[in-house]
Design a protein around this motif. Structure first.
Motif, mmCIF file in Angstrom:
data_model
loop_
_atom_site.group_PDB
_atom_site.id
_atom_site.type_symbol
_atom_site.label_atom_id
_atom_site.label_comp_id
_atom_site.label_asym_id
_atom_site.label_seq_id
_atom_site.Cartn_x
_atom_site.Cartn_y
_atom_site.Cartn_z
ATOM 1 N N GLU A 150 11.517 -21.768 -9.946
ATOM 2 C CA GLU A 150 12.587 -20.759 -9.861
ATOM 3 C C GLU A 150 13.116 -20.410 -11.249
ATOM 4 O O GLU A 150 13.359 -19.242 -11.561
ATOM 5 C CB GLU A 150 13.740 -21.262 -8.986
ATOM 6 C CG GLU A 150 13.465 -21.193 -7.508
ATOM 7 C CD GLU A 150 14.590 -21.795 -6.676
ATOM 8 O OE1 GLU A 150 15.727 -21.934 -7.189
ATOM 9 O OE2 GLU A 150 14.331 -22.139 -5.508
ATOM 10 N N LYS A 151 13.300 -21.418 -12.077
ATOM 11 C CA LYS A 151 13.802 -21.188 -13.437
ATOM 12 C C LYS A 151 12.781 -20.428 -14.273
ATOM 13 O O LYS A 151 13.136 -19.544 -15.055
ATOM 14 C CB LYS A 151 14.187 -22.510 -14.089
ATOM 15 C CG LYS A 151 15.429 -23.125 -13.455
ATOM 16 C CD LYS A 151 15.744 -24.480 -14.045
ATOM 17 C CE LYS A 151 16.994 -25.073 -13.400
ATOM 18 N NZ LYS A 151 17.307 -26.399 -13.929
ATOM 19 N N ALA A 152 11.510 -20.759 -14.109
ATOM 20 C CA ALA A 152 10.450 -20.038 -14.817
ATOM 21 C C ALA A 152 10.376 -18.590 -14.328
ATOM 22 O O ALA A 152 10.125 -17.674 -15.120
ATOM 23 C CB ALA A 152 9.109 -20.736 -14.611
ATOM 24 N N THR A 153 10.615 -18.404 -13.047
ATOM 25 C CA THR A 153 10.590 -17.056 -12.473
ATOM 26 C C THR A 153 11.599 -16.159 -13.170
ATOM 27 O O THR A 153 11.319 -14.989 -13.449
ATOM 28 C CB THR A 153 10.863 -17.106 -10.953
ATOM 29 O OG1 THR A 153 9.813 -17.839 -10.331
ATOM 30 C CG2 THR A 153 10.945 -15.721 -10.353
ATOM 31 N N GLU A 154 12.770 -16.709 -13.477
ATOM 32 C CA GLU A 154 13.784 -15.914 -14.174
ATOM 33 C C GLU A 154 13.290 -15.476 -15.548
ATOM 34 O O GLU A 154 13.531 -14.343 -15.966
ATOM 35 C CB GLU A 154 15.094 -16.701 -14.296
ATOM 36 C CG GLU A 154 15.829 -16.867 -12.984
ATOM 37 C CD GLU A 154 16.124 -15.528 -12.311
ATOM 38 O OE1 GLU A 154 16.707 -14.637 -12.958
ATOM 39 O OE2 GLU A 154 15.763 -15.367 -11.133
ATOM 40 N N GLN B 270 12.384 -26.002 -8.006
ATOM 41 C CA GLN B 270 13.493 -25.584 -8.853
ATOM 42 C C GLN B 270 12.984 -25.161 -10.239
ATOM 43 O O GLN B 270 13.448 -24.171 -10.806
ATOM 44 C CB GLN B 270 14.512 -26.714 -8.983
ATOM 45 C CG GLN B 270 15.790 -26.295 -9.668
ATOM 46 C CD GLN B 270 16.791 -27.438 -9.676
ATOM 47 O OE1 GLN B 270 16.474 -28.541 -10.130
ATOM 48 N NE2 GLN B 270 17.989 -27.180 -9.182
ATOM 49 N N ALA B 271 12.025 -25.887 -10.763
ATOM 50 C CA ALA B 271 11.449 -25.542 -12.069
ATOM 51 C C ALA B 271 10.759 -24.181 -12.007
ATOM 52 O O ALA B 271 10.876 -23.362 -12.921
ATOM 53 C CB ALA B 271 10.475 -26.621 -12.512
ATOM 54 N N SER C 26 4.762 -18.952 -9.209
ATOM 55 C CA SER C 26 6.044 -18.260 -9.238
ATOM 56 C C SER C 26 6.031 -17.060 -8.297
ATOM 57 O O SER C 26 6.956 -16.847 -7.514
ATOM 58 C CB SER C 26 6.340 -17.807 -10.679
ATOM 59 O OG SER C 26 7.403 -16.896 -10.719
ATOM 60 N N ALA D 179 13.547 -23.297 -20.163
ATOM 61 C CA ALA D 179 14.210 -22.893 -18.917
ATOM 62 C C ALA D 179 13.980 -23.921 -17.812
ATOM 63 O O ALA D 179 14.878 -24.227 -17.033
ATOM 64 C CB ALA D 179 13.705 -21.522 -18.474
ATOM 65 N N MET D 180 12.768 -24.459 -17.764
ATOM 66 C CA MET D 180 12.420 -25.418 -16.727
ATOM 67 C C MET D 180 12.992 -26.806 -17.008
ATOM 68 O O MET D 180 13.083 -27.634 -16.101
ATOM 69 C CB MET D 180 10.888 -25.497 -16.593
ATOM 70 C CG MET D 180 10.262 -24.197 -16.111
ATOM 71 S SD MET D 180 8.464 -24.176 -16.314
ATOM 72 C CE MET D 180 7.944 -25.229 -14.991
ATOM 73 N N GLY D 181 13.354 -27.062 -18.261
ATOM 74 C CA GLY D 181 13.927 -28.346 -18.637
ATOM 75 C C GLY D 181 12.920 -29.478 -18.644
ATOM 76 O O GLY D 181 13.265 -30.626 -18.336
#
Length: 194
Positions: free
Chosen positions: A15-19, A12-13, A60, A37-39
């Motif tokens: 995926e967020k970095a990918t954005e 999930q992290a 990613s 973004a990754m939190g």
């Protein structure tokens, strides 16, 4: 005293970095933007990605490429007319607004940006292109057997032509944004699928 590293879902992290990478590009995406973004904090980040930003980017691309290939395979296999699906896939590339929908833009941009700078990324992108070629070849062979395609051209070569078109159109879109020109260019290349 430093806190314990935060436990997080790596997939999930990523995926967020990918954005962030997708929207900003590798060079412009900052560490702070990625962490936000990754939190996660820096400690957790460097425990999970010892190679830093570059390792995160490679992971990613790998994760994105795997998801992209799975979705592409399923979409083509589930379509009633696989050749028409492929044609529409390419024609959507003519509209720059569809880049966020098409999602393969991220991979196309990765091919252009870093494939010659890093051996790991070059290998990943080469595998991606080979996988894309195999997806296209399977659909072309099936269409030739079913009489959907008149062309007697070798399915493997036609599939490489499409893979080259997919790769090339991402490069061309960086310089030419006219949907009319891009659409015409794509249509001309797709005439081989008749």
């Amino acid at each position: 005293m430093a806190g314990r590293p935060k436990i997080f879902d790596k997939q999930q992290a990523i995926e967020k970095a990918t954005e962030v990478f997708r929207n900003k590009g590798y060079d412009i995406a900052s560490a702070d933007e990625l962490l936000d973004a990754m939190g996660i904090g820096k400690g957790s980040f460097y425990l999970a990605f010892k190679g830093g930003k570059q390792e995160l980017y490679v992971r990613s691309i790998c994760q994105f490429a795997e998801n992209f290939s799975q979705k592409m395979t399923q979409s083509i296999e589930n379509s009633e007319d696989q050749i028409q699906f492929i044609k529409q896939l390419f024609l959507h590339l003519a509209d720059p607004k569809d880049c966020h929908v098409e999602r393969g833009c991220y991979l196309g941009n990765a091919l252009v940006q870093l494939s010659e700078k890093d051996e790991a990324i070059k290998k990943i992108t080469a595998e991606l292109l080979k996988g894309l070629q195999e997806i296209f070849a399977k659909a072309i062979k099936k269409a030739q057997r079913n009489g959907q395609l008149k062309t007697k051209e070798d399915a493997q070569i036609l599939a490489w032509h499409l893979t080259n078109l997919w790769n090339g159109i991402h490069v061309t879109r960086r310089m030419e944004i006219s949907p009319t020109i891009l659409h015409s260019l794509i249509e001309m290349n797709l005439r081989l699928l008749e």
